[in-house]
Motif scaffolding. Structure first.
Motif, PDB file in Angstrom:
ATOM      1  N   MET A 223       3.003  33.211   1.006  1.00 43.96           N
ATOM      2  CA  MET A 223       3.443  32.924   2.374  1.00 43.96           C
ATOM      3  C   MET A 223       2.669  33.757   3.384  1.00 43.96           C
ATOM      4  SD  MET A 223       7.567  32.518   1.838  1.00 43.96           S
ATOM      5  CE  MET A 223       8.213  31.417   0.571  1.00 43.96           C
ATOM      6  N   LEU A 224       2.412  35.025   3.062  1.00 51.24           N
ATOM      7  CA  LEU A 224       1.616  35.870   3.955  1.00 51.24           C
ATOM      8  C   LEU A 224       0.186  35.345   4.066  1.00 51.24           C
ATOM      9  CD1 LEU A 224       2.792  39.472   2.999  1.00 51.24           C
ATOM     10  CD2 LEU A 224       3.125  38.308   5.188  1.00 51.24           C
ATOM     11  N   LEU A 225      -0.353  34.856   2.963  1.00 52.40           N
ATOM     12  CA  LEU A 225      -1.711  34.309   2.972  1.00 52.40           C
ATOM     13  C   LEU A 225      -1.799  33.097   3.895  1.00 52.40           C
ATOM     14  CD1 LEU A 225      -4.493  34.703   1.651  1.00 52.40           C
ATOM     15  CD2 LEU A 225      -3.805  33.077  -0.110  1.00 52.40           C
ATOM     16  N   ILE A 226      -0.787  32.257   3.862  1.00 51.67           N
ATOM     17  CA  ILE A 226      -0.753  31.092   4.756  1.00 51.67           C
ATOM     18  C   ILE A 226      -0.618  31.543   6.207  1.00 51.67           C
ATOM     19  CG2 ILE A 226       0.533  29.010   5.400  1.00 51.67           C
ATOM     20  CD1 ILE A 226      -0.988  28.726   2.817  1.00 51.67           C
ATOM     21  N   ALA A 227       0.304  32.474   6.458  1.00 49.68           N
ATOM     22  CA  ALA A 227       0.599  32.894   7.828  1.00 49.68           C
ATOM     23  C   ALA A 227      -0.545  33.662   8.468  1.00 49.68           C
ATOM     24  CB  ALA A 227       1.870  33.743   7.847  1.00 49.68           C
ATOM     25  N   LEU A 228      -1.253  34.479   7.674  1.00 45.60           N
ATOM     26  CA  LEU A 228      -2.246  35.393   8.249  1.00 45.60           C
ATOM     27  C   LEU A 228      -3.690  34.993   7.986  1.00 45.60           C
ATOM     28  CD1 LEU A 228      -0.528  38.808   7.439  1.00 45.60           C
ATOM     29  CD2 LEU A 228      -0.408  37.467   9.552  1.00 45.60           C
ATOM     30  N   LEU A 229      -3.908  33.977   7.160  1.00 47.91           N
ATOM     31  CA  LEU A 229      -5.283  33.560   6.880  1.00 47.91           C
ATOM     32  C   LEU A 229      -5.496  32.058   7.090  1.00 47.91           C
ATOM     33  CD1 LEU A 229      -8.069  34.458   5.982  1.00 47.91           C
ATOM     34  CD2 LEU A 229      -7.385  34.040   3.605  1.00 47.91           C
ATOM     35  N   LEU A 230      -4.732  31.227   6.368  1.00 48.82           N
ATOM     36  CA  LEU A 230      -4.966  29.785   6.455  1.00 48.82           C
ATOM     37  C   LEU A 230      -4.613  29.228   7.836  1.00 48.82           C
ATOM     38  CD1 LEU A 230      -5.687  27.080   5.100  1.00 48.82           C
ATOM     39  CD2 LEU A 230      -3.282  26.866   4.487  1.00 48.82           C
ATOM     40  N   ASN A 231      -3.397  29.489   8.300  1.00 46.22           N
ATOM     41  CA  ASN A 231      -2.994  28.964   9.611  1.00 46.22           C
ATOM     42  C   ASN A 231      -3.895  29.468  10.743  1.00 46.22           C
ATOM     43  OD1 ASN A 231      -1.004  27.475   8.420  1.00 46.22           O
ATOM     44  ND2 ASN A 231       0.703  28.733   9.104  1.00 46.22           N
ATOM     45  N   PRO A 232      -4.245  30.778  10.763  1.00 45.46           N
ATOM     46  CA  PRO A 232      -5.195  31.221  11.797  1.00 45.46           C
ATOM     47  C   PRO A 232      -6.547  30.517  11.705  1.00 45.46           C
ATOM     48  CG  PRO A 232      -4.052  33.108  10.874  1.00 45.46           C
ATOM     49  CD  PRO A 232      -3.667  31.913  10.034  1.00 45.46           C
ATOM     50  N   LEU A 233      -7.004  30.223  10.474  1.00 47.11           N
ATOM     51  CA  LEU A 233      -8.270  29.517  10.316  1.00 47.11           C
ATOM     52  C   LEU A 233      -8.190  28.115  10.911  1.00 47.11           C
ATOM     53  CD1 LEU A 233     -11.121  29.616   9.089  1.00 47.11           C
ATOM     54  CD2 LEU A 233     -10.154  28.699   6.972  1.00 47.11           C
ATOM     55  N   ILE A 234      -7.070  27.434  10.688  1.00 52.99           N
ATOM     56  CA  ILE A 234      -6.873  26.100  11.265  1.00 52.99           C
ATOM     57  C   ILE A 234      -6.834  26.186  12.787  1.00 52.99           C
ATOM     58  CG2 ILE A 234      -5.267  24.162  11.449  1.00 52.99           C
ATOM     59  CD1 ILE A 234      -4.409  24.714   8.565  1.00 52.99           C
ATOM     60  N   SER A 298       5.345  24.511   5.017  1.00 55.34           N
ATOM     61  CA  SER A 298       4.444  25.201   4.099  1.00 55.34           C
ATOM     62  C   SER A 298       5.189  26.228   3.247  1.00 55.34           C
ATOM     63  CB  SER A 298       3.308  25.874   4.872  1.00 55.34           C
ATOM     64  OG  SER A 298       3.811  26.670   5.928  1.00 55.34           O
ATOM     65  N   GLY A 299       6.163  26.911   3.828  1.00 56.90           N
ATOM     66  CA  GLY A 299       6.948  27.870   3.058  1.00 56.90           C
ATOM     67  C   GLY A 299       7.769  27.201   1.975  1.00 56.90           C
ATOM     68  N   ALA A 300       8.363  26.068   2.307  1.00 57.16           N
ATOM     69  CA  ALA A 300       9.155  25.327   1.319  1.00 57.16           C
ATOM     70  C   ALA A 300       8.279  24.807   0.191  1.00 57.16           C
ATOM     71  CB  ALA A 300       9.889  24.167   1.997  1.00 57.16           C
ATOM     72  N   SER A 301       7.078  24.346   0.517  1.00 52.19           N
ATOM     73  CA  SER A 301       6.187  23.826  -0.519  1.00 52.19           C
ATOM     74  C   SER A 301       5.753  24.934  -1.474  1.00 52.19           C
ATOM     75  CB  SER A 301       4.965  23.155   0.119  1.00 52.19           C
ATOM     76  OG  SER A 301       4.192  24.091   0.837  1.00 52.19           O
ATOM     77  N   ALA A 380      11.782  34.505   4.515  1.00 48.81           N
ATOM     78  CA  ALA A 380      10.340  34.430   4.755  1.00 48.81           C
ATOM     79  C   ALA A 380       9.877  32.983   4.864  1.00 48.81           C
ATOM     80  CB  ALA A 380       9.598  35.140   3.625  1.00 48.81           C
ATOM     81  N   GLU A 381      10.448  32.125   4.033  1.00 46.34           N
ATOM     82  CA  GLU A 381      10.098  30.699   4.057  1.00 46.34           C
ATOM     83  C   GLU A 381      10.397  30.088   5.420  1.00 46.34           C
ATOM     84  OE1 GLU A 381      12.306  26.819   2.330  1.00 46.34           O
ATOM     85  OE2 GLU A 381      11.617  28.223   0.792  1.00 46.34           O
ATOM     86  N   THR A 382      11.591  30.361   5.943  1.00 48.69           N
ATOM     87  CA  THR A 382      11.971  29.805   7.241  1.00 48.69           C
ATOM     88  C   THR A 382      11.109  30.370   8.363  1.00 48.69           C
ATOM     89  OG1 THR A 382      14.249  29.662   6.433  1.00 48.69           O
ATOM     90  CG2 THR A 382      13.919  29.384   8.786  1.00 48.69           C
TER      91      THR A 382
END
Length: 409
Positions: A223-234, A298-301, A380-382
């Motif tokens: 979840m941290l990887l999505i929040a701090l890396l993937l989403n910022p990249l998008i 994304s958190g739920a997935s 964290a998911e929410t």
């Protein structure tokens, strides 16, 4: 720059008060378990008030936005929905990769945990989704069925486009009044969070989490990887600027509240208020944010994928690449349907397990483990789901102002 323009406004928020409420709740739980549990009623009251006002807020704002629609306005809803789905599917892939790099096994309980409401197969999820779209509008408001609320709001909005200016003015006044009421409710967030934290720590504590530290670390790490890396990249690809000021604003203003309320629906008003602070297009965010509460998952997935693969590793079930793609698609679909079910991501795990031949009894034991770690996992998911909804809405709206001639994502 829009972020700099709103810097002073965003600083005047409830974050410091929420931190104080958080600290007070932890202190109270430490010194007096009895009083901490008792004060938990304030947290439950705050969440229930938000959940109560959210359906009406979504209906009125969506209806008003469509009713006041003018030809030539750019709403970019399609772009935002694509970003929601892209983030959700990418989260499944990342969870899949790290579940193989750091495989988790579970110590399954000897007894089953019975959960009454659960879908039995993927087609059942689709059937429930379609049926929920055509629920009676009054019943949808009472049950907080946001898929149906959005459908009725959009339909009524198109109908009211042909109404008189007086009628549309009345709708605007109604939307403004409900928004002001939401502002008043949000001011009590520090008190509500104090109650939520104190009662949660006093009743369960964190000791039980240590036995599932590895599984929980994998979930939170993804979840941290999505929040701090993937989403910022998008976001960077959309606005072509440093995305982190906007990312941190959304995490602070939206994610913190969502972490403690543990409800994307309850956080809809918070996201709408933040969208106003960022001076986003109201015709866009009044529609995209409610949609995001349903499909920005994304958190739920991540939860569905990691726990399903943990069950497969425990049972010694191998997974090839073609099956991995199927898992990704099903997990994304289930994640988008999770918002309408209490603890939806956990209760939809049996859907994915069923496809891979895992017995329902085992699947429900995995769900039981999910409930044990849900004090952090669900929070964290929410936070990730809800902050991503406002993040992508803001990114697309800002891209239009930075590059008004750019019509592509």
């Amino acid at each position: 720059m829009i972020i700099q323009k709103n810097k002073k406004n965003i600083k005047n928020n409830l974050v410091m008060q929420i931190i104080f409420g958080l600290t007070l709740g932890m202190t109270l739980a430490w010194f007096s378990k009895e009083y901490a549990i008792a004060i938990g009623v304030l947290g439950d009251l705050f969440v229930n008030i938000l959940k109560s006002i959210s359906p009406l807020l979504v209906l009125v704002l969506t209806l008003t936005s469509i009713a006041n629609y003018n030809e030539g306005q750019k709403h970019n809803i399609r772009k935002i929905i694509i970003l929601y789905l892209l983030s959700t599917f990418s989260a499944v892939v990342i969870a899949l990769i790290f579940s193989y790099l750091i495989p988790q096994t579970l110590t399954l309980p000897s007894t089953n945990t019975t959960i009454v409401t659960q879908p039995s197969k993927t087609l059942e999820v689709l059937r429930i989704l379609l049926m929920s779209m055509v629920t009676n509008p009054l019943q949808s408001l009472i049950q907080a069925n946001y898929i149906s609320i959005l459908l009725w709001g959009i339909s009524l909005g198109f109908a009211f486009r042909h109404s008189s200016k007086t009628t549309r003015s009345l709708l605007n006044d109604l939307a403004s009044a409900i928004t002001q009421l939401v502002h008043l409710i949000i001011k009590f967030a520090p008190i509500g969070i104090c109650g939520l934290v104190s009662s949660s720590l006093a009743s369960t504590g964190f000791k039980v989490l240590w036995q599932y530290a590895g599984l929980l670390s994998l979930l939170l790490g993804c979840m941290l990887l999505i929040a701090l890396l993937l989403n910022p990249l998008i976001v960077w690809y959309i606005i072509r600027r440093n995305p982190y000021p906007l990312v941190f604003i959304c995490l602070r203003e939206s994610g913190v509240t969502a972490f403690f309320t543990r409800s994307s629906a309850a956080n809809i008003p918070v996201n709408i208020i933040l969208a106003k602070k960022l001076n986003l297009n109201p015709e866009t965010y009044t529609v995209s944010i409610p949609i995001g509460a349903n499909i920005s998952m994304s958190g739920a997935s991540i939860t569905i994928t990691v726990l399903t693969l943990a069950a497969m590793h425990t049972l010694g079930i191998s997974l090839d690449w073609s099956t991995s793609i199927l898992l990704s698609l099903v997990a994304s679909l289930c994640a988008c349907g999770a918002s309408s079910i209490a603890s939806g991501s956990l209760l939809l795990i049996p859907v994915v397990c069923h496809i891979f031949g895992i017995p329902n009894e085992i699947a429900m034991q995995v769900v039981a483990i999910g409930f044990i770690i849900s004090i952090l996992q669900d929070s964290a998911e929410t936070a990730l789901n809800s902050s991503a909804a406002i993040l992508f809405t803001a990114a697309v709206c800002m891209a239009e102002k930075y590059h008004p001639l750019n019509k592509n994502i």
